[in-house]
Structures are given as C-alpha cells and as structure tokens.
Write an enzyme that holds these catalytic residues in place. Sequence first.
Site, PDB file in Angstrom:
ATOM      1  N   SER A 189       0.845  -1.195   0.000  1.00 42.52           N
ATOM      2  CA  SER A 189       0.000   0.000   0.000  1.00 42.52           C
ATOM      3  C   SER A 189       0.886   1.254   0.000  1.00 42.52           C
ATOM      4  O   SER A 189       2.023   1.223  -0.478  1.00 42.52           O
ATOM      5  CB  SER A 189      -0.917  -0.059   1.230  1.00 42.52           C
ATOM      6  OG  SER A 189      -1.821   1.005   1.234  1.00 42.52           O
ATOM      7  N   LYS A 200      -5.079   3.094  -3.261  1.00 38.45           N
ATOM      8  CA  LYS A 200      -4.440   2.421  -2.119  1.00 38.45           C
ATOM      9  C   LYS A 200      -5.398   2.279  -0.934  1.00 38.45           C
ATOM     10  O   LYS A 200      -5.345   1.278  -0.206  1.00 38.45           O
ATOM     11  CB  LYS A 200      -3.164   3.167  -1.713  1.00 38.45           C
ATOM     12  CG  LYS A 200      -2.058   3.165  -2.786  1.00 38.45           C
ATOM     13  CD  LYS A 200      -1.461   1.791  -3.044  1.00 38.45           C
ATOM     14  CE  LYS A 200      -0.161   1.866  -3.830  1.00 38.45           C
ATOM     15  NZ  LYS A 200       0.418   0.558  -4.131  1.00 38.45           N
TER      16      LYS A 200
HETATM   17  C1  HXC Z   1      -1.433  13.143 -16.201  1.00 41.47           C
HETATM   18  C2  HXC Z   1      -1.197  11.046 -17.092  1.00 41.47           C
HETATM   19  C3  HXC Z   1       0.195  11.037 -16.777  1.00 41.47           C
HETATM   20  C4  HXC Z   1       0.721  12.188 -16.127  1.00 41.47           C
HETATM   21  C5  HXC Z   1      -0.303   9.171 -17.769  1.00 41.47           C
HETATM   22  N1  HXC Z   1      -1.434   9.866 -17.701  1.00 41.47           N
HETATM   23  N2  HXC Z   1       0.705   9.851 -17.204  1.00 41.47           N
HETATM   24  N3  HXC Z   1      -2.002  12.081 -16.794  1.00 41.47           N
HETATM   25  N4  HXC Z   1      -0.127  13.205 -15.851  1.00 41.47           N
HETATM   26  N5  HXC Z   1       2.007  12.256 -15.791  1.00 41.47           N
HETATM   27  C6  HXC Z   1      -2.732   9.505 -18.263  1.00 41.47           C
HETATM   28  C7  HXC Z   1      -2.668   9.437 -19.787  1.00 41.47           C
HETATM   29  O1  HXC Z   1      -2.803  10.727 -20.368  1.00 41.47           O
HETATM   30  C8  HXC Z   1      -3.849   8.526 -20.123  1.00 41.47           C
HETATM   31  O2  HXC Z   1      -5.085   9.209 -20.035  1.00 41.47           O
HETATM   32  C9  HXC Z   1      -3.824   7.538 -18.951  1.00 41.47           C
HETATM   33  O3  HXC Z   1      -3.113   8.175 -17.875  1.00 41.47           O
HETATM   34  C10 HXC Z   1      -3.109   6.239 -19.307  1.00 41.47           C
HETATM   35  O4  HXC Z   1      -1.805   6.547 -19.762  1.00 41.47           O
HETATM   36  P1  HXC Z   1      -0.892   5.460 -20.492  1.00 41.47           P
HETATM   37  O5  HXC Z   1       0.448   6.064 -20.683  1.00 41.47           O
HETATM   38  O6  HXC Z   1      -1.619   4.916 -21.687  1.00 41.47           O
HETATM   39  O7  HXC Z   1      -0.884   4.287 -19.395  1.00 41.47           O
HETATM   40  P2  HXC Z   1       0.003   3.000 -19.284  1.00 41.47           P
HETATM   41  O8  HXC Z   1       0.864   2.805 -20.506  1.00 41.47           O
HETATM   42  O9  HXC Z   1      -0.893   1.917 -18.881  1.00 41.47           O
HETATM   43  O10 HXC Z   1       1.054   3.353 -18.098  1.00 41.47           O
HETATM   44  C11 HXC Z   1       0.626   3.430 -16.775  1.00 41.47           C
HETATM   45  C12 HXC Z   1       1.303   4.625 -16.036  1.00 41.47           C
HETATM   46  C13 HXC Z   1       2.842   4.590 -16.222  1.00 41.47           C
HETATM   47  C14 HXC Z   1       0.873   4.565 -14.575  1.00 41.47           C
HETATM   48  C15 HXC Z   1       0.767   5.934 -16.650  1.00 41.47           C
HETATM   49  O11 HXC Z   1       3.448   5.708 -15.598  1.00 41.47           O
HETATM   50  C16 HXC Z   1       3.436   3.321 -15.702  1.00 41.47           C
HETATM   51  O12 HXC Z   1       3.502   2.337 -16.431  1.00 41.47           O
HETATM   52  N6  HXC Z   1       3.882   3.263 -14.411  1.00 41.47           N
HETATM   53  C17 HXC Z   1       4.475   2.065 -13.809  1.00 41.47           C
HETATM   54  C18 HXC Z   1       5.665   2.403 -12.954  1.00 41.47           C
HETATM   55  C19 HXC Z   1       5.327   3.347 -11.771  1.00 41.47           C
HETATM   56  O13 HXC Z   1       4.463   4.212 -11.918  1.00 41.47           O
HETATM   57  N7  HXC Z   1       6.059   3.165 -10.659  1.00 41.47           N
HETATM   58  C20 HXC Z   1       5.887   4.008  -9.485  1.00 41.47           C
HETATM   59  C21 HXC Z   1       5.072   3.283  -8.473  1.00 41.47           C
HETATM   60  S1  HXC Z   1       5.213   4.203  -6.962  1.00 41.47           S
HETATM   61  P3  HXC Z   1      -5.834   9.763 -21.382  1.00 41.47           P
HETATM   62  O14 HXC Z   1      -7.062  10.425 -20.861  1.00 41.47           O
HETATM   63  O15 HXC Z   1      -4.879  10.731 -22.039  1.00 41.47           O
HETATM   64  O16 HXC Z   1      -6.122   8.562 -22.229  1.00 41.47           O
HETATM   65  C22 HXC Z   1       3.759   4.286  -6.198  1.00 41.47           C
HETATM   66  C23 HXC Z   1       3.637   5.006  -4.850  1.00 41.47           C
HETATM   67  C24 HXC Z   1       4.838   5.775  -4.476  1.00 41.47           C
HETATM   68  O17 HXC Z   1       2.832   3.769  -6.669  1.00 41.47           O
HETATM   69  C25 HXC Z   1       4.711   6.451  -3.148  1.00 41.47           C
HETATM   70  C26 HXC Z   1       6.052   7.146  -2.843  1.00 41.47           C
HETATM   71  C27 HXC Z   1       6.130   7.780  -1.495  1.00 41.47           C
HETATM   72  P1  NAP Z   2       8.377   0.351  -9.406  1.00 40.67           P
HETATM   73  O1  NAP Z   2       9.776  -0.142  -9.391  1.00 40.67           O
HETATM   74  O2  NAP Z   2       7.926   1.115 -10.572  1.00 40.67           O
HETATM   75  O3  NAP Z   2       7.402  -0.903  -9.158  1.00 40.67           O
HETATM   76  C1  NAP Z   2       6.168  -1.053  -9.772  1.00 40.67           C
HETATM   77  C2  NAP Z   2       6.186  -2.363 -10.529  1.00 40.67           C
HETATM   78  O4  NAP Z   2       4.869  -2.644 -10.988  1.00 40.67           O
HETATM   79  C3  NAP Z   2       7.095  -2.341 -11.757  1.00 40.67           C
HETATM   80  O5  NAP Z   2       7.925  -3.475 -11.739  1.00 40.67           O
HETATM   81  C4  NAP Z   2       6.127  -2.403 -12.926  1.00 40.67           C
HETATM   82  O6  NAP Z   2       6.710  -3.134 -14.014  1.00 40.67           O
HETATM   83  C5  NAP Z   2       4.943  -3.127 -12.311  1.00 40.67           C
HETATM   84  N1  NAP Z   2       3.702  -2.810 -12.992  1.00 40.67           N
HETATM   85  C6  NAP Z   2       3.193  -1.591 -13.263  1.00 40.67           C
HETATM   86  N2  NAP Z   2       2.043  -1.714 -13.933  1.00 40.67           N
HETATM   87  C7  NAP Z   2       1.830  -3.040 -14.077  1.00 40.67           C
HETATM   88  C8  NAP Z   2       0.796  -3.809 -14.683  1.00 40.67           C
HETATM   89  N3  NAP Z   2      -0.244  -3.228 -15.266  1.00 40.67           N
HETATM   90  N4  NAP Z   2       0.880  -5.167 -14.650  1.00 40.67           N
HETATM   91  C9  NAP Z   2       1.942  -5.766 -14.051  1.00 40.67           C
HETATM   92  N5  NAP Z   2       2.938  -5.095 -13.468  1.00 40.67           N
HETATM   93  C10 NAP Z   2       2.876  -3.749 -13.483  1.00 40.67           C
HETATM   94  O7  NAP Z   2       8.080   1.281  -8.155  1.00 40.67           O
HETATM   95  P2  NAP Z   2       8.377   1.196  -6.573  1.00 40.67           P
HETATM   96  O8  NAP Z   2       8.589   2.589  -6.160  1.00 40.67           O
HETATM   97  O9  NAP Z   2       9.375   0.167  -6.233  1.00 40.67           O
HETATM   98  O10 NAP Z   2       6.937   0.758  -6.020  1.00 40.67           O
HETATM   99  C11 NAP Z   2       6.652  -0.577  -5.651  1.00 40.67           C
HETATM  100  C12 NAP Z   2       5.431  -0.625  -4.757  1.00 40.67           C
HETATM  101  O11 NAP Z   2       5.677   0.113  -3.553  1.00 40.67           O
HETATM  102  C13 NAP Z   2       4.193  -0.006  -5.379  1.00 40.67           C
HETATM  103  O12 NAP Z   2       3.051  -0.739  -4.979  1.00 40.67           O
HETATM  104  C14 NAP Z   2       4.159   1.373  -4.765  1.00 40.67           C
HETATM  105  O13 NAP Z   2       2.875   1.924  -4.769  1.00 40.67           O
HETATM  106  C15 NAP Z   2       4.653   1.082  -3.360  1.00 40.67           C
HETATM  107  N6  NAP Z   2       5.226   2.242  -2.641  1.00 40.67           N
HETATM  108  C16 NAP Z   2       6.432   2.758  -3.036  1.00 40.67           C
HETATM  109  C17 NAP Z   2       7.007   3.777  -2.283  1.00 40.67           C
HETATM  110  C18 NAP Z   2       8.364   4.310  -2.637  1.00 40.67           C
HETATM  111  O14 NAP Z   2       8.957   5.076  -1.870  1.00 40.67           O
HETATM  112  N7  NAP Z   2       8.948   3.952  -3.751  1.00 40.67           N
HETATM  113  C19 NAP Z   2       6.328   4.286  -1.170  1.00 40.67           C
HETATM  114  C20 NAP Z   2       5.089   3.775  -0.828  1.00 40.67           C
HETATM  115  C21 NAP Z   2       4.546   2.726  -1.560  1.00 40.67           C
HETATM  116  P3  NAP Z   2       6.252  -2.911 -15.544  1.00 40.67           P
HETATM  117  O15 NAP Z   2       6.161  -1.436 -15.747  1.00 40.67           O
HETATM  118  O16 NAP Z   2       7.296  -3.609 -16.318  1.00 40.67           O
HETATM  119  O17 NAP Z   2       4.927  -3.596 -15.668  1.00 40.67           O
END
Ligand code: HXC
Ligand code: NAP
Length: 272
Positions: free
Chosen positions: A145, A163
């Site tokens: 989460s 979350k």
């Molecule tokens: C506004 C955005 C955007 C942005 C995407 N969108 N990025 N809107 N600002 N920066 C919008 C797009 O315009 C689109 O809407 C929709 O979201 C889907 O975008 P896609 O690029 O087609 O999505 P997709 O290819 O499925 O990619 C998913 C993603 C991408 C979430 C957007 O960033 C990703 O793959 N992330 C995975 C890795 C990640 O995020 N890791 C961090 C996890 S950390 P429209 O309307 O234009 O169609 C975490 C918590 C951290 O979760 C806490 C830390 C303390």
């Molecule tokens: P990260 O490396 O980007 O991890 C996210 C993973 O999810 C990636 O390996 C990504 O791989 C995979 N993923 C994303 N979309 C997916 C999909 N549709 N299907 C399958 N896999 C998918 O980021 P992280 O920072 O380590 O975060 C890991 C977890 O910790 C997340 O749940 C995040 O919310 C949580 N969290 C992180 C922090 C922090 O400080 N980093 C703090 C609080 C909570 P692909 O893109 O290849 O699919």
Amino acid sequence: MLVTQYFSKDLYKGKTVFVTGGGSGINLGVAKNFAALGANVAICGRTQEMLDAAAAELRAFGTKVSADVRDSAPLEAALEKSRAALGAMDVLVCGAAGNFLVPAEKLSPNGFKTVIDIDLLGSFNATRSAFEQLKETKGTILYISAGMAYMPHAFQVHVGAAKAGIDMMMKNIALEWGRFGIRANSIVPGPIEETEGLKRLSDPAEKKKLINAVPLRRTGTVDDIGQVAAFLAPPLASYITGCVVVCDGGQNLPGSALFNMGAEQMLRAQQG
Ligand code: HXC
Ligand code: NAP
C-alpha cells in the site's frame, strides 16, 4: 541488509512466493529477501527485459511471467504457470502499481482509471486468481500500500483512492478468507531510496528536507520492506491478519504538508 542477517536461511525453503510487479524496486527487494530465505519466487510484470534482469538477480529464482495485472485471464495463466513450475503458492505479494503527480482538475477519467486498474483491480485480480492455491497452502497475501491510503497527499487523488481501496479490500479478504486459514495484511512503505516511486514524487535536490521530516531521520531501503514481508509470511505472524503495517520511519506522522510543497515544485518544473 538482507533478512538472512536475522532469520534462518531455510525459513522459506520449499515455499513459493508470487510477486506482482516483482521486476523492480520495492517488490524486487521483497522477492530477493524471500529468495534469500530459501523460497522459490515467481514474478510478473509487463516489461520482459526488466523481468529478465530481475531474474538474474534472484538467487533461488523460479519463474518469470510477462503479465499485465489489469487483464485477469493472462494473470490467471501466469499464476497457473507458477504453480506448475513451483507448486502452490504460500505467499502472494500484490505490488504492481502506477503513479504520477497530477492536479485533480487536470487528471482525465482514463488517467484516474489507469491507476485504479493497475493498483486496485490488479490486486483483486491476483487475489482472486490465487485463492485456490492459497487455500491449499493456508497461505498469506501481502498488499503493498502507501501512506496516501490514509493521509491525503496533493496531486495523488488517483493513488489515494486506489491504495485506500486496497487496504479495505485487504480487510474484507482477511475477514472472509480467515476460515480457510488465509491471512491478508498490507505493508505501507515510507520513502524508499533508489525507487521509481520516490523518483517520481520527490526531487532529489530536496532529499535533506525530506529526511529531516522523517522522525527516524533517514529514507527507507527495499530491505526494510523485505524484512516486514518476511515477518508477515507463514510460519511467522500466524495470528496477524487484517492489519496495515506501516514501515515508514514515522514519515506519515507529521502529515503531508512538506510533500505537498515539494510536489508542487516538481510539477511546476515538469511543466516548464
Ligand atoms: C497526467 C497522465 C500522466 C501524467 C499518464 N497519464 N501519465 N495524466 N499526468 N504524468 C494519463 C494518460 O494521459 C492517459 O489518459 C492515462 O493516464 C493512461 O496513460 P498510459 O500512458 O496509456 O498508461 P500506461 O501505458 O498503462 O502506463 C501506466 C502509467 C505509467 C501509470 C501511466 O506511468 C506506468 O507504467 N507506471 C508504472 C511504474 C510506476 O508508476 N512506478 C511508481 C510506483 S510508486 P488519457 O485520458 O490521455 O487517455 C507508487 C507510490 C509511491 O505507486 C509512493 C512514494 C512515497
Ligand atoms: P516500481 O519499481 O515502478 O514498481 C512497480 C512495478 O509494478 C514495476 O515493476 C512495474 O513493471 C509493475 N507494474 C506496473 N504496472 C503493471 C501492470 N499493469 N501489470 C503488471 N505489473 C505492473 O516502483 P516502486 O517505487 O518500487 O513501487 C513498488 C510498490 O511500492 C508499489 O506498490 C508502490 O505503490 C509502493 N510504494 C512505493 C514507495 C516508494 O517510496 N517507492 C512508497 C510507498 C509505496 P512494468 O512497468 O514492467 O509492468
């Protein structure tokens, strides 16, 4: 520090752990800690190269499957593939997530849905598909989460909703599946260094300020989260279910005001 410093290296020998989003970051850290304790580990994600690189890092690596957690049929097939290779899973880690900073008024419905689908629907899909395996092993589910689940953070309306949904789903699952011997808990990581999440949400130039706002005065490591995960999995923590375990150095205690200011600066810089 890997958990083998504290636990027996055979603690999870013969056990199977499936990690969604296990190809990188915190989830890979969790996978590595289980592998270091003898578990067979399966990971899934969308990016094959990342899964390949992660696989190479995992000592007791079992299997890697390319699957998008939003799509239930291929995910189910991935879990079955893991079962065929490694046996019924003992631990499911739902860690796949997506995140970006965006003001609520600029977030499109599809942007909101995208994060809900990856985080919340993806966690449900994995949970639902893992049921029979977990019932067989009296296994456990760990949801990854975030503080956004219970503390509002600016530009995180999608993540907060996703979350918070995960944490409530976790409690429902704990309530309903306790009778099968299945436990469910959430882990809330704080700011974890060298992760994609922290990179997206926090400016490295502001790291000192961030650290000063964390009561324990440091950022976390992926092993901090790996240790909690190892503790929450069977045979340990056998009477703990339905809990949100916060592992954040106390970061969420002072609230999100500092985060909100930093996030605003980052957004302004991104928008030029
Ligand atoms: C506004 C955005 C955007 C942005 C995407 N969108 N990025 N809107 N600002 N920066 C919008 C797009 O315009 C689109 O809407 C929709 O979201 C889907 O975008 P896609 O690029 O087609 O999505 P997709 O290819 O499925 O990619 C998913 C993603 C991408 C979430 C957007 O960033 C990703 O793959 N992330 C995975 C890795 C990640 O995020 N890791 C961090 C996890 S950390 P429209 O309307 O234009 O169609 C975490 C918590 C951290 O979760 C806490 C830390 C303390
Ligand atoms: P990260 O490396 O980007 O991890 C996210 C993973 O999810 C990636 O390996 C990504 O791989 C995979 N993923 C994303 N979309 C997916 C999909 N549709 N299907 C399958 N896999 C998918 O980021 P992280 O920072 O380590 O975060 C890991 C977890 O910790 C997340 O749940 C995040 O919310 C949580 N969290 C992180 C922090 C922090 O400080 N980093 C703090 C609080 C909570 P692909 O893109 O290849 O699919």
